[in-house]
Enzyme design. Structure first.
Site, PDB file in Angstrom:
ATOM      1  N   ASP A  52       0.873  -1.177   0.000  1.00 53.42           N
ATOM      2  CA  ASP A  52       0.000   0.000   0.000  1.00 53.42           C
ATOM      3  C   ASP A  52       0.910   1.227   0.000  1.00 53.42           C
ATOM      4  O   ASP A  52       2.131   1.104   0.141  1.00 53.42           O
ATOM      5  CB  ASP A  52      -0.903   0.008   1.253  1.00 53.42           C
ATOM      6  CG  ASP A  52      -2.177   0.839   1.052  1.00 53.42           C
ATOM      7  OD1 ASP A  52      -3.237   0.239   0.788  1.00 53.42           O
ATOM      8  OD2 ASP A  52      -2.109   2.083   1.139  1.00 53.42           O
ATOM      9  N   VAL A  81       2.007   2.529  -6.795  1.00 54.25           N
ATOM     10  CA  VAL A  81       2.035   1.879  -8.117  1.00 54.25           C
ATOM     11  C   VAL A  81       2.305   2.851  -9.272  1.00 54.25           C
ATOM     12  O   VAL A  81       2.500   2.412 -10.403  1.00 54.25           O
ATOM     13  CB  VAL A  81       0.737   1.074  -8.401  1.00 54.25           C
ATOM     14  CG1 VAL A  81       0.571  -0.067  -7.411  1.00 54.25           C
ATOM     15  CG2 VAL A  81      -0.483   1.976  -8.426  1.00 54.25           C
ATOM     16  N   ASN A 107      -4.982  -4.467  -7.251  1.00 58.19           N
ATOM     17  CA  ASN A 107      -6.190  -3.875  -6.670  1.00 58.19           C
ATOM     18  C   ASN A 107      -6.185  -2.346  -6.712  1.00 58.19           C
ATOM     19  O   ASN A 107      -7.230  -1.716  -6.624  1.00 58.19           O
ATOM     20  CB  ASN A 107      -6.318  -4.344  -5.210  1.00 58.19           C
ATOM     21  CG  ASN A 107      -7.542  -3.774  -4.524  1.00 58.19           C
ATOM     22  OD1 ASN A 107      -8.667  -4.026  -4.956  1.00 58.19           O
ATOM     23  ND2 ASN A 107      -7.330  -2.984  -3.485  1.00 58.19           N
ATOM     24  N   TYR A 173     -12.311   8.092 -14.415  1.00 53.88           N
ATOM     25  CA  TYR A 173     -12.264   6.775 -13.757  1.00 53.88           C
ATOM     26  C   TYR A 173     -12.795   5.690 -14.706  1.00 53.88           C
ATOM     27  O   TYR A 173     -12.193   4.613 -14.838  1.00 53.88           O
ATOM     28  CB  TYR A 173     -13.093   6.857 -12.477  1.00 53.88           C
ATOM     29  CG  TYR A 173     -13.164   5.596 -11.667  1.00 53.88           C
ATOM     30  CD1 TYR A 173     -12.097   5.191 -10.868  1.00 53.88           C
ATOM     31  CD2 TYR A 173     -14.321   4.813 -11.669  1.00 53.88           C
ATOM     32  CE1 TYR A 173     -12.182   4.020 -10.095  1.00 53.88           C
ATOM     33  CE2 TYR A 173     -14.411   3.654 -10.903  1.00 53.88           C
ATOM     34  CZ  TYR A 173     -13.338   3.269 -10.120  1.00 53.88           C
ATOM     35  OH  TYR A 173     -13.426   2.119  -9.368  1.00 53.88           O
ATOM     36  N   ALA A 206     -19.063  -1.924  -3.941  1.00 52.90           N
ATOM     37  CA  ALA A 206     -18.636  -2.760  -2.808  1.00 52.90           C
ATOM     38  C   ALA A 206     -18.504  -1.838  -1.606  1.00 52.90           C
ATOM     39  O   ALA A 206     -17.674  -0.929  -1.581  1.00 52.90           O
ATOM     40  CB  ALA A 206     -17.305  -3.439  -3.118  1.00 52.90           C
TER      41      ALA A 206
HETATM   42  N1  LIG Z   1     -15.543  -0.095  -3.588  1.00 52.57           N
HETATM   43  C1  LIG Z   1     -16.230  -0.097  -4.710  1.00 52.57           C
HETATM   44  O1  LIG Z   1     -17.438   0.121  -4.740  1.00 52.57           O
HETATM   45  C2  LIG Z   1     -15.525  -0.411  -6.014  1.00 52.57           C
HETATM   46  C3  LIG Z   1     -16.304  -0.624  -7.166  1.00 52.57           C
HETATM   47  C4  LIG Z   1     -15.662  -0.929  -8.370  1.00 52.57           C
HETATM   48  C5  LIG Z   1     -14.279  -1.005  -8.407  1.00 52.57           C
HETATM   49  N2  LIG Z   1     -13.557  -0.781  -7.292  1.00 52.57           N
HETATM   50  C6  LIG Z   1     -12.097  -0.860  -7.380  1.00 52.57           C
HETATM   51  O2  LIG Z   1     -11.639  -1.712  -6.367  1.00 52.57           O
HETATM   52  C7  LIG Z   1     -10.316  -1.345  -5.986  1.00 52.57           C
HETATM   53  C8  LIG Z   1     -10.260  -1.220  -4.476  1.00 52.57           C
HETATM   54  O3  LIG Z   1     -11.099  -0.177  -4.043  1.00 52.57           O
HETATM   55  P1  LIG Z   1     -11.812  -0.186  -2.638  1.00 52.57           P
HETATM   56  O4  LIG Z   1     -12.845   0.896  -2.688  1.00 52.57           O
HETATM   57  O5  LIG Z   1     -12.304  -1.532  -2.302  1.00 52.57           O
HETATM   58  O6  LIG Z   1     -10.694   0.259  -1.600  1.00 52.57           O
HETATM   59  P2  LIG Z   1      -9.389  -0.514  -1.066  1.00 52.57           P
HETATM   60  O7  LIG Z   1      -9.373  -0.334   0.410  1.00 52.57           O
HETATM   61  O8  LIG Z   1      -9.298  -1.909  -1.579  1.00 52.57           O
HETATM   62  O9  LIG Z   1      -8.239   0.339  -1.725  1.00 52.57           O
HETATM   63  C9  LIG Z   1      -7.864   1.581  -1.181  1.00 52.57           C
HETATM   64  C10 LIG Z   1      -6.392   1.502  -0.825  1.00 52.57           C
HETATM   65  O10 LIG Z   1      -5.651   1.896  -2.003  1.00 52.57           O
HETATM   66  C11 LIG Z   1      -4.472   2.520  -1.548  1.00 52.57           C
HETATM   67  N3  LIG Z   1      -3.875   3.284  -2.652  1.00 52.57           N
HETATM   68  C12 LIG Z   1      -4.339   4.439  -3.167  1.00 52.57           C
HETATM   69  N4  LIG Z   1      -3.511   4.881  -4.131  1.00 52.57           N
HETATM   70  C13 LIG Z   1      -2.498   3.975  -4.221  1.00 52.57           C
HETATM   71  C14 LIG Z   1      -1.328   3.895  -5.012  1.00 52.57           C
HETATM   72  N5  LIG Z   1      -1.013   4.867  -5.876  1.00 52.57           N
HETATM   73  N6  LIG Z   1      -0.499   2.838  -4.853  1.00 52.57           N
HETATM   74  C15 LIG Z   1      -0.800   1.875  -3.947  1.00 52.57           C
HETATM   75  N7  LIG Z   1      -1.889   1.913  -3.161  1.00 52.57           N
HETATM   76  C16 LIG Z   1      -2.727   2.959  -3.291  1.00 52.57           C
HETATM   77  C17 LIG Z   1      -4.971   3.386  -0.395  1.00 52.57           C
HETATM   78  O11 LIG Z   1      -3.938   3.788   0.475  1.00 52.57           O
HETATM   79  C18 LIG Z   1      -5.983   2.456   0.265  1.00 52.57           C
HETATM   80  O12 LIG Z   1      -5.393   1.724   1.336  1.00 52.57           O
HETATM   81  C19 LIG Z   1     -10.003  -0.064  -6.755  1.00 52.57           C
HETATM   82  O13 LIG Z   1      -9.269  -0.388  -7.915  1.00 52.57           O
HETATM   83  C20 LIG Z   1     -11.371   0.451  -7.127  1.00 52.57           C
HETATM   84  O14 LIG Z   1     -11.343   1.261  -8.256  1.00 52.57           O
HETATM   85  C21 LIG Z   1     -14.142  -0.482  -6.094  1.00 52.57           C
END
Ligand SMILES: NC(=O)c1ccc[n+]([C@@H]2O[C@H](COP(=O)([O-])OP(=O)(O)OC[C@H]3O[C@@H](n4cnc5c(N)ncnc54)[C@H](O)[C@@H]3O)[C@@H](O)[C@H]2O)c1
Length: 265
Positions: A52, A81, A107, A173, A206
């Site tokens: 992270d 990343v 992720n 996005y 989610a």
């Molecule tokens: N939550 C949703 O509803 C949803 C829906 C569709 C897609 N997604 C995708 O799921 C993935 C995870 O999202 P989430 O909402 O579950 O949160 P998550 O907790 O899984 O991810 C957030 C984390 O990403 C880290 N992060 C941010 N920028 C970063 C970088 N540059 N390098 C490394 N880490 C970084 C943050 O510090 C945080 O801990 C994302 O790719 C998101 O676009 C989420």
């Protein structure tokens, strides 16, 4: 009546990742990344590296995973990343700690809300750099390393239904996630010859604590109402699908994008 659609039960692990090692980016949040890390342990992985950009939360997440699962082969490594050096250091670290990485879960993704008409280049580029370019950087170097190791592997990317669907204030996005889908398909085709499968999940919504804190309540309600289930997924419901794609159960799948959503109302 206990309605399993409204109140799903946490399903126990089934040994899907028995003997495999796992690397996950952006796994120190409250969302899908951390849920996937926990799930990978419950599915019997032999070791896991989580990463992270947030140092404090990364340490806490490593501790929490060890404590909650009683599994000790968990390591944390900082990685942004968008930074190629960070990406290489992370993958090299995982190779060494895990004696080879079998599964990579990309992720990391970043979202903001902005009308295109008001979008500055900086914001557009930042979202694409983390979400699309970050996935590309991780995949490119992981494939080089997997090719050298010669044991194949599996990569699961986290896309979004917004790669297919339209939503206001999400052009950047959605474009990035559509890019992740295209990257998944094209890289999967190339990775066949080195025995690596590459697939993606496309979640709709989610729910987790950070999202509840950062997204407007009315928007979340609107998105939940659009789902046939009338709710967003639990983060572990998305993680479950990632585990399937990462596992040998999905041996005949590569270049596929699996939507994790209940049919839109
Ligand atoms: N939550 C949703 O509803 C949803 C829906 C569709 C897609 N997604 C995708 O799921 C993935 C995870 O999202 P989430 O909402 O579950 O949160 P998550 O907790 O899984 O991810 C957030 C984390 O990403 C880290 N992060 C941010 N920028 C970063 C970088 N540059 N390098 C490394 N880490 C970084 C943050 O510090 C945080 O801990 C994302 O790719 C998101 O676009 C989420």
């Amino acid at each position: 009546m206990n309605n399993p659609i409204r109140n799903p039960e946490y399903v126990p692990g089934h040994g899907l990742l028995k003997g495999k090692s796992v690397l996950i980016t952006a796994a120190a949040g409250a969302g899908i990344g951390f849920a996937a890390a926990r799930r990978a342990i419950e599915e019997g992985c032999r070791g896991i590296v989580i990463s992270d950009i947030h140092d404090g939360r990364l340490r806490q997440s490593v501790d929490a995973l060890k404590k909650e699962t009683g599994f000790d082969a968990v390591w944390g490594k900082l990685c942004n990343v968008v930074n190629e050096d960070n990406v290489r250091e992370l993958i090299d670290f995982a190779e060494e700690r895990l004696s080879g990485t079998d599964v990579l879960i990309n992720n990391a993704g970043l979202g903001t809300s902005r009308k295109l008409i008001e979008m500055e280049d900086d914001e557009w580029n930042r979202v694409l750099d983390v979400t699309l370019n970050g996935t590309m950087r991780m995949t490119r170097y992981m494939l080089q390393v997997m090719q050298k190791r010669g044991k194949g592997g599996s990569i699961v990317n986290n896309a979004s239904v917004l790669g297919w669907r339209a939503q206001k204030e999400q052009a950047h996005y959605a474009a990035a996630k559509a890019g992740v889908m295209a990257l998944t398909r094209c890289s999967a085709l190339e990775a066949v010859e080195i025995g690596v499968r590459i697939n993606a999940v496309a979640p709709s919504l989610a729910m987790h604590a950070m999202l509840r804190k950062s997204a407007p309540e009315e928007l979340l309600k609107e998105l939940e109402d659009k789902e046939a289930y009338g709710r967003g997924a639990e983060v572990w419901e998305v993680a479950n699908v990632m585990m399937f794609l990462a596992s040998d159960y999905a041996s005949y799948m590569t270049g596929e994008v699996l939507s994790v959503s209940s049919q839109q109302a």
